[in-house]
Design an enzyme around this catalytic site. Structure first.
Site, PDB file in Angstrom:
ATOM      1  N   LYS A   1       0.862  -1.184   0.000  1.00  0.00           N
ATOM      2  CA  LYS A   1       0.000   0.000   0.000  1.00  0.00           C
ATOM      3  C   LYS A   1       0.887   1.219   0.000  1.00  0.00           C
ATOM      4  O   LYS A   1       2.032   1.166   0.453  1.00  0.00           O
ATOM      5  CB  LYS A   1      -0.873   0.023   1.263  1.00  0.00           C
ATOM      6  CG  LYS A   1      -2.152   0.787   1.087  1.00  0.00           C
ATOM      7  CD  LYS A   1      -3.145  -0.033   0.290  1.00  0.00           C
ATOM      8  CE  LYS A   1      -4.519   0.568   0.293  1.00  0.00           C
ATOM      9  NZ  LYS A   1      -5.514  -0.435  -0.097  1.00  0.00           N
TER      10      LYS A   1
HETATM   11  N1  GLU Z   1      -7.137  -0.228  -3.221  1.00  0.00           N
HETATM   12  C1  GLU Z   1      -7.890  -1.413  -3.491  1.00  0.00           C
HETATM   13  C2  GLU Z   1      -7.949  -2.311  -2.264  1.00  0.00           C
HETATM   14  O1  GLU Z   1      -7.860  -1.855  -1.157  1.00  0.00           O
HETATM   15  C3  GLU Z   1      -7.431  -2.122  -4.754  1.00  0.00           C
HETATM   16  C4  GLU Z   1      -6.003  -2.538  -4.796  1.00  0.00           C
HETATM   17  C5  GLU Z   1      -5.578  -3.043  -6.179  1.00  0.00           C
HETATM   18  O2  GLU Z   1      -6.395  -3.080  -7.076  1.00  0.00           O
HETATM   19  O3  GLU Z   1      -4.392  -3.366  -6.314  1.00  0.00           O
HETATM   20  O4  GLU Z   1      -8.181  -3.484  -2.361  1.00  0.00           O
END
Ligand code: GLU
Length: 426
Positions: free
Chosen positions: A115
C-alpha cells in the site's frame, strides 16, 4: 500459536494495532505453523518514506510526505492501492499493506500485499498541481515498482487519471510504454473493462451470497445503508439498485441522506455531480455519518474509512449483516460485541476483494496484450468471489469461528505454506 509483537514495530497506533489483533486471533488456530513463520509474517518486508517538493500554482514550494510499504512478497509481486488523504500515516499504510497480503492470498491471486499514500487533500490542489505531485511521487517510487515487483492501483483520493500519470512517468523513465506498471488505468491506455465498478459490484456479489446462506433471496425486502459514496459505495449502491434492493441511506464526507422507502441512486449520483455532495438531495432526510450506521436496515455497508464501527457504537447497530466495503472499518472490540449479538460480518479482505481481482485481470491482460470484454471480466470476478466466500463460510462452520477469523486463517495459512515451501534464505 500467538507470538509477541515484534519489538521494532509500535503497537500504540490504531489501524496496524487492529490488523495485528486480527492476525493474533487467527494465529491461535494455526498451531501447525512454525512460530518463526508466524512472527515473520507480522513484519512489513520494506517500508519507504519520501519527502518531496511540489511547486504550487502561485509559485511557492510545498513539501509533501509519501509512503509505500511492501508487506509480504512470498506469493509474487506486491499489489495494492495508493491513497491521497490527510489521514495517511505510516501506521495506516502498514495496516493496509498487511490486509492486501491476506486479501490476495484469500482469493488465490499470485500477489503479496502493498500500500502507498501521500499526506495530501487532493481537493485542495489544482489539476496541474495534482499531476505534478503524482509524477514526482511516482518518480520517487521508480526503484520500488515494476510489473514484476510491485503494482500500484487506485484507492481513496486517487483515480484512473492519477494511474495514467504514474504509467506515463514510469514509461518515460524506462523509455518504453509499460501498461502493466499500474492497474485501474483508463481503458484506452490498457485499463480493464469493469475495473471501476469491480469493488462495489463485488461487495454486492458477496452480500447476495451471505443473504442466500440465511434464505433471504427477495431483494425488494432488503434495506441497505451505505457509509461512503466514493468509488466503492456508489458502485455498490448502483448495482444493488439494479438488482432490486432498497438502498435506504448513503453518505459522503459532508453527511448522509435517508429515505426508508429507498433512494433513487441515479438521482443521487446526478445531484452529486451537480453539487459535489449527496447532502441536500430532495427526496430524503439528512442524517449524520455516524447516525447512518445505526439506522434501521438489514445490511450495513461501511465503504469509507477504517475504525468506524467501534465498541462505542457496536451495540446500536441494527443491521443483521455488515459487508465491509472499506478496509478495516470494524475494530476487534466491536467484532466481539457484534459476533455476540449474532450479526453476520463479511470481512474487508473478502467483501472488497473485487477491486484487486479485476486489477489482477488488468495486469494479466496488459502482460499478454490481449483484452477481454466486460462480460468475461464480470463472470470471472463472480466465480472467484463466490468460491472464496464458500471456502471461508466452510472454514467458519468447520472451526466454529466468525467469518473474519475464518478468512484470515485461510489467507495466513496459504502464505505460511508458501514461505515454508520456499524456505528461508540464506
Ligand atoms: N485499493 C484497493 C484495495 O484496497 C485495490 C487494490 C488493487 O487493485 O491493487 O483493495
Amino acid at each position: 500459536m500467538v507470538v509477541a509483537l515484534p519489538h521494532a514495530i509500535r503497537d500504540d497506533l490504531d489501524a496496524y494495532k487492529t490488523a495485528l489483533a486480527q492476525y493474533d486471533r487467527a494465529a491461535k488456530h494455526l498451531s501447525d505453523v512454525d512460530d518463526g513463520v508466524l512472527m515473520f509474517m507480522k513484519y512489513p518486508r520494506r517500508e519507504f518514506t519520501v519527502n518531496f517538493p511540489v511547486r504550487r500554482d502561485n509559485g511557492t514550494m510545498e513539501m509533501f510526505t509519501g509512503y509505500r510499504v511492501h508487506h509480504n512478497t512470498a506469493l509474487g509481486p506486491t499489489k495494492g492501492g495508493l491513497r491521497f488523504s490527510l489521514g495517511v500515516t505510516l501506521d495506516e499504510v502498514r495496516a493496509l499493506a498487511m490486509w492486501m497480503t491476506w486479501k490476495c492470498a484469500l482469493v488465490n491471486i499470485p500477489y503479496g500485499g502493498a500500500k502507498g499514500g501521500v499526506v495530501v487533500d487532493p481537493r485542495t490542489l489544482s489539476q496541474r498541481e495534482l499531476e505534478n505531485l503524482t509524477r514526482r511521487y511516482a518518480t520517487e517510487l521508480v526503484p520500488l515498482i515494476s510489473p514484476q515487483m510491485d503494482i500500484p492501483a487506485p484507492d481513496m483520493g486517487t483515480n484512473p487519471q492519477v494511474m495514467a500519470w504514474i504509467m506515463d512517468t514510469y514509461s518515460m523513465t524506462v523509455g518504453y510504454s509499460v501498461p502493466a506498471i499500474v492497474t485501474g488505468k483508463p481503458i484506452g491506455i490498457g485499463g480493464s473493462h469493469g475495473r471501476t465498478q469491480a469493488t462495489g459490484r463485488g461487495v454486492i456479489v458477496i452480500m447476495e451470497a451471505a443473504l442466500a446462506k440465511h434464505n433471504l433471496t427477495n431483494p425488494a425486502d432488503i434495506r441497505i445503508a451505505i457509509q461512503g459514496f466514493g468509488n466503492v459505495g456508489s458502485n455498490a449502491a448502483l448495482y444493488a439498485e439494479e438488482l432490486g434492493y432498497k438502498v435506504v441511506a448513503v453518505s459522503d464526507v459532508e453527511g448522509g441522506i435517508y429515505n426508508p422507502n429507498g433512494l433513487d441512486i441515479k438521482g443521487v449520483i446526478n445531484h452529486m455531480h451537480n453539487t459535489g455532495t449527496a447532502v441536500g438531495y430532495l427526496d430524503a432526510e439528512p442524517v449524520g455519518n455516524s447516525a447512518l450506521l445505526e439506522l434501521p436496515c438489514d445490511v450495513l455497508i461501511p465503504a469509507a474509512l477504517e475504525g468506524q464501527i467501534t465498541e462505542k457504537n457496536a451495540e446500536e447497530i441494527q443491521a443483521k449483516f455488515i459487508i465491509e466495503g472499506a478496509n478495516g472499518p470494524t475494530t476487534p472490540e466491536a467484532d466481539d460485541i457484534l459476533n455476540e449479538r449474532g450479526v453476520f460480518i463479511v470481512p474487508d479482505i473478502l467483501a472488497n476483494a473485487g477491486g484487486v481481482i479485476v486489477s489482477y485481470f488488468e495486469w494479466v491482460q496488459d502482460l499478454q496484450a490481449f483484452f477481454w470484454d466486460e462480460t468475461e471480466v464480470f463472470n470471472r470476478l463472480v466465480r472467484i468471489m463466490g468460491d472464496a466466500f464458500e471456502r471461508t463460510y466452510a472454514t467458519a462452520t468447520d472451526k466454529q469461528v466468525d467469518m473474519r477469523t475464518a478468512a484470515q486463517i485461510t489467507a495466513i495459512k496459504r502464505v505460511a505454506d508458501v514461505i515454508t515451501t520456499r524456505g528461508f534464505y540464506p
